[in-house]
Design a protein around this motif. Structure first.
Motif, mmCIF file in Angstrom:
data_model
loop_
_atom_site.group_PDB
_atom_site.id
_atom_site.type_symbol
_atom_site.label_atom_id
_atom_site.label_comp_id
_atom_site.label_asym_id
_atom_site.label_seq_id
_atom_site.Cartn_x
_atom_site.Cartn_y
_atom_site.Cartn_z
ATOM 1 N N ARG A 188 53.415 51.435 43.416
ATOM 2 C CA ARG A 188 52.364 50.541 43.926
ATOM 3 C C ARG A 188 51.007 51.005 43.395
ATOM 4 O O ARG A 188 50.588 52.123 43.663
ATOM 5 C CB ARG A 188 52.350 50.543 45.454
ATOM 6 C CG ARG A 188 53.600 50.015 46.107
ATOM 7 C CD ARG A 188 53.549 50.216 47.613
ATOM 8 N NE ARG A 188 53.446 51.630 47.975
ATOM 9 C CZ ARG A 188 53.389 52.089 49.214
ATOM 10 N NH1 ARG A 188 53.399 51.242 50.228
ATOM 11 N NH2 ARG A 188 53.303 53.386 49.460
ATOM 12 N N GLU A 190 48.285 48.451 43.103
ATOM 13 C CA GLU A 190 47.251 47.525 43.560
ATOM 14 C C GLU A 190 46.597 48.062 44.832
ATOM 15 O O GLU A 190 47.268 48.609 45.701
ATOM 16 C CB GLU A 190 47.832 46.136 43.834
ATOM 17 C CG GLU A 190 48.425 45.443 42.628
ATOM 18 C CD GLU A 190 49.867 45.834 42.373
ATOM 19 O OE1 GLU A 190 50.370 46.736 43.101
ATOM 20 O OE2 GLU A 190 50.485 45.279 41.461
ATOM 21 N N ASN A 193 45.138 44.536 49.837
ATOM 22 C CA ASN A 193 44.316 43.323 49.901
ATOM 23 C C ASN A 193 43.495 43.218 51.187
ATOM 24 O O ASN A 193 42.405 42.647 51.197
ATOM 25 C CB ASN A 193 45.213 42.078 49.772
ATOM 26 C CG ASN A 193 45.834 41.969 48.397
ATOM 27 O OD1 ASN A 193 45.219 42.365 47.411
ATOM 28 N ND2 ASN A 193 47.052 41.447 48.326
ATOM 29 N N ILE A 224 45.191 50.482 34.780
ATOM 30 C CA ILE A 224 45.143 50.193 36.218
ATOM 31 C C ILE A 224 43.706 49.978 36.674
ATOM 32 O O ILE A 224 43.401 49.032 37.414
ATOM 33 C CB ILE A 224 45.803 51.329 37.022
ATOM 34 C CG1 ILE A 224 47.295 51.452 36.664
ATOM 35 C CG2 ILE A 224 45.631 51.093 38.520
ATOM 36 C CD1 ILE A 224 48.114 50.227 36.950
ATOM 37 N N PHE A 228 43.790 46.018 36.876
ATOM 38 C CA PHE A 228 44.225 45.770 38.248
ATOM 39 C C PHE A 228 43.069 45.880 39.247
ATOM 40 O O PHE A 228 42.940 45.064 40.148
ATOM 41 C CB PHE A 228 45.342 46.739 38.638
ATOM 42 C CG PHE A 228 46.668 46.409 38.018
ATOM 43 C CD1 PHE A 228 47.667 45.785 38.755
ATOM 44 C CD2 PHE A 228 46.939 46.713 36.690
ATOM 45 C CE1 PHE A 228 48.892 45.477 38.197
ATOM 46 C CE2 PHE A 228 48.156 46.416 36.118
ATOM 47 C CZ PHE A 228 49.138 45.787 36.869
ATOM 48 N N TRP A 229 42.259 46.922 39.103
ATOM 49 C CA TRP A 229 41.199 47.160 40.076
ATOM 50 C C TRP A 229 39.890 46.484 39.689
ATOM 51 O O TRP A 229 38.971 46.418 40.514
ATOM 52 C CB TRP A 229 40.962 48.654 40.266
ATOM 53 C CG TRP A 229 42.157 49.382 40.806
ATOM 54 C CD1 TRP A 229 43.338 48.843 41.228
ATOM 55 C CD2 TRP A 229 42.273 50.800 40.988
ATOM 56 N NE1 TRP A 229 44.202 49.824 41.662
ATOM 57 C CE2 TRP A 229 43.569 51.044 41.526
ATOM 58 C CE3 TRP A 229 41.438 51.884 40.749
ATOM 59 C CZ2 TRP A 229 44.024 52.318 41.821
ATOM 60 C CZ3 TRP A 229 41.890 53.163 41.036
ATOM 61 C CH2 TRP A 229 43.171 53.381 41.572
ATOM 62 N N LYS A 230 39.777 46.034 38.414
ATOM 63 C CA LYS A 230 38.573 45.362 37.911
ATOM 64 C C LYS A 230 37.336 46.250 38.061
ATOM 65 O O LYS A 230 36.264 45.816 38.482
ATOM 66 C CB LYS A 230 38.343 44.027 38.635
ATOM 67 C CG LYS A 230 39.542 43.087 38.628
ATOM 68 C CD LYS A 230 39.972 42.717 37.217
ATOM 69 C CE LYS A 230 41.168 41.777 37.220
ATOM 70 N NZ LYS A 230 41.643 41.446 35.850
ATOM 71 N N ASP A 493 56.845 45.800 50.029
ATOM 72 C CA ASP A 493 55.931 46.765 49.408
ATOM 73 C C ASP A 493 56.269 48.202 49.805
ATOM 74 O O ASP A 493 55.887 49.144 49.105
ATOM 75 C CB ASP A 493 54.481 46.472 49.839
ATOM 76 C CG ASP A 493 53.908 45.271 49.112
ATOM 77 O OD1 ASP A 493 54.488 44.869 48.087
ATOM 78 O OD2 ASP A 493 52.890 44.725 49.583
#
Length: 544
Positions: A188, A190, A193, A224, A228-230, A493
């Motif tokens: 995992r 991400e 959220n 990542i 993914f994290w921007k 998850d």
């Protein structure tokens, strides 16, 4: 008492600067396994070249001398030598058993306790040095096998491809899709959220994910962070250890520019499973005497961790160093990270930063602000939002803890030390009259149900308590059972793979080792931290 993996042979002043003269230093490179066993049971230690200590020479005190009531081994009078040598084996066996039992009875006495700690510490370091290359080789092959299985539908999918003569995907070890052993246990990546900037658990969530990501290669980390994290990837670094004479400390830095103020995160890598150098760093229990360079009341810190953070060989912690040029760029962790942070805050004078890490990485994270304080880096300290550690070992003595607590309060730096269940690492090195290591601040403790609480110290603080043995086994059984049910109870998850389930089974025999997994720390933050902050907000809002 102090134990050190190495000594600077080229600069005798190094030991006067870095290591406490009140404690001894050990050099595993100067002793054989046979000498170690002799050292454990022979009374005279003057011939042991691997023990270096100034105070013993100065005060003529020998901590290895047994008390007067210690049993004599065998009378060595000349007129008895022939008689003893002529005795049958049974006689020698009785002598051996009697002495062995008496040694065990004397175990609680300081002389034999000192010898035992020295013996175990040096023996394991020698063993690690001996198996360093085969351990690294075996670890890399095992990691590759896990990645091949993962990329090809696990073991069943891999076998199916072999039967069908289909192409097997084999990833490159430096590719963005390659996982470390730690990463294979929990893929995992991400960020949760439901956790947003401004939430009380935001920093903890990003810290635990960064600590987990620190075990991966540079390409993987960059993917990542950016995709993914921007967020902005600042860099991944292999830092030099001046005492091990090789790059053994890893960290990466990234910036979240999507929040106000901007947040810079420094994440130190912890002890890798198959890295003998990192394990030797953990076992280097020498004291770094901070009072010599930082003044009275600063105490002593774990020398192995200080070396990994970037202590300069022969100099200790000078405020500035000249960068050595050569075939290998020898950048030291503390100095390079400090320089990068200053560059970041020159561009944004309102930015904040946190430091984090798991295991050894947590130890480096909490020591980093200590050296900033030594160098009077007030501008950086006032920008430090907090220190977040997961499964962090003890890093210093009680006096050092008092100094750190005062410094954190002065600069309003949050210190959040997370401990999951029976994790063995936060309970080491020992908090006792022999080793004298101590934690400081509060502990955010999670149980096997991921229910958290804020406590002064974790229970069973030295781990090997007999009264806790069956409790630990019972909890390990509960954790294994949870592996099969958590996905159904929570979501997919949280589904655990076969490798982690196997580690849970190992935990039935060695409870506490499987609890050091970052997966449990990630689950704790995702599932239990909101409740902890709601119940203990007054303790966790700034510092503890």
């Amino acid at each position: 008492m102090v134990m050190s993996a190495e000594e600077d042979h080229h600069s005798p002043d190094c030991d006067n600067t870095c290591l406490s003269d009140e404690y001894m230093r050990l050099e595993p490179n100067e002793v054989t396994f046979i000498d170690l066993f002799k050292f454990l049971f022979l009374k005279d230690n003057k011939k042991w070249e691997f023990i270096k200590t100034e105070s013993l020479k100065k005060d003529k005190i020998n901590p290895f001398d047994y008390p007067n009531e210690e049993p004599k081994f065998i009378d060595h009078k000349e007129n008895n030598k022939k008689k003893q040598s002529s005795k049958p084996f049974e006689y020698r066996w009785i002598v051996f058993v009697c002495i062995f039992i008496q040694k065990l009875l004397l175990f609680d006495s300081k002389p034999f306790k000192y010898r035992w700690i020295v013996f175990v510490c040096i023996f394991i370091q020698k063993l690690l040095q001996f198996v360093s290359k085969p351990l690294s080789w075996a670890g890399s092959k095992f990691e590759m096998w896990l990645n091949i299985c993962s990329r090809n539908g696990n073991i069943s999918g891999l076998l199916l491809k072999l039967l069908r003569w289909e192409i097997i995907e084999i990833p490159e070890t430096d590719s963005e899709n390659y996982f470390s052993f730690i990463g294979c246990l929990d893929k995992r990546m991400e960020l949760p959220n439901h956790i947003k900037h401004g939430d009380p658990t935001y920093y903890s969530s990003i810290a635990v994910m960064a600590s987990k990501l620190s075990y991966e290669n540079q390409s993987h980390v960059k993917k990542i962070v950016t995709d993914f994290w921007k967020m902005e990837f600042k860099g991944f670094y292999d830092f030099w250890n001046d005492y091990q004479d090789k790059p053994t400390t890893q960290a990466f830095i990234f910036i979240n520019k999507n929040v106000e103020p901007e947040l810079t995160v420094v994440a130190f890598r912890g002890t890798e499973t198959f890295d003998a150098d990192a394990w030797c760093t953990d076992l280097d229990l020498s004291w770094f005497d901070l009072e010599k360079i930082m003044g009275k009341g600063t105490g002593k810190a774990h020398c192995g961790f200080m070396k990994a953070l970037g202590a300069k060989k022969g100099q200790g912690w000078p405020e500035n160093i000249e960068e050595e040029k050569g075939e290998v760029l020898k950048k030291l962790a503390y100095y390079e990270i400090r320089k990068i942070l200053k560059e970041v805050f020159r561009e944004n004078d309102k930015g904040r930063f946190i430091v984090t890490g798991h295991s050894l990485g947590g130890a480096l994270a909490v020591l980093f602000p200590a050296i900033l304080s030594h160098h009077n880096e007030k501008d950086l300290l006032k920008r430090m939002e907090g220190v977040y550690t997961f499964g962090q070992p003890r890093v210093g003595d009680e006096e050092f803890g008092n100094f750190m607590t005062k410094m954190f309060r002065e600069h309003e730096i949050g210190y959040h030390r997370f401990v999951y269940g029976n994790d063995i690492v936060p309970r080491l090195p020992y908090d006792d009259t022999t080793l004298m290591f101590k934690h400081f601040g509060s502990c955010i403790l999670f149980d096997s149900s991921y229910i958290g609480d804020v406590v002064d110290d974790e229970p069973n603080k030295n781990y090997f308590s007999r009264k806790w043995f069956w409790k630990k086994i019972k909890i390990a059984c509960k954790e294994l059972k949870r592996s099969f049910t958590i996905a159904r109870e929570k979501s997919d998850d949280y589904k655990e793979g076969w490798m982690l389930m196997f580690i849970r089974m190992v935990g039935l025999v060695c409870p506490g080792f499987s609890a050091h997994s970052l997966r449990d720390y990630d689950n704790s933050v995702r599932l239990g931290l909101d409740d902890v902050f709601s119940r203990h907000k007054h303790k966790l809002c700034h510092y503890n």
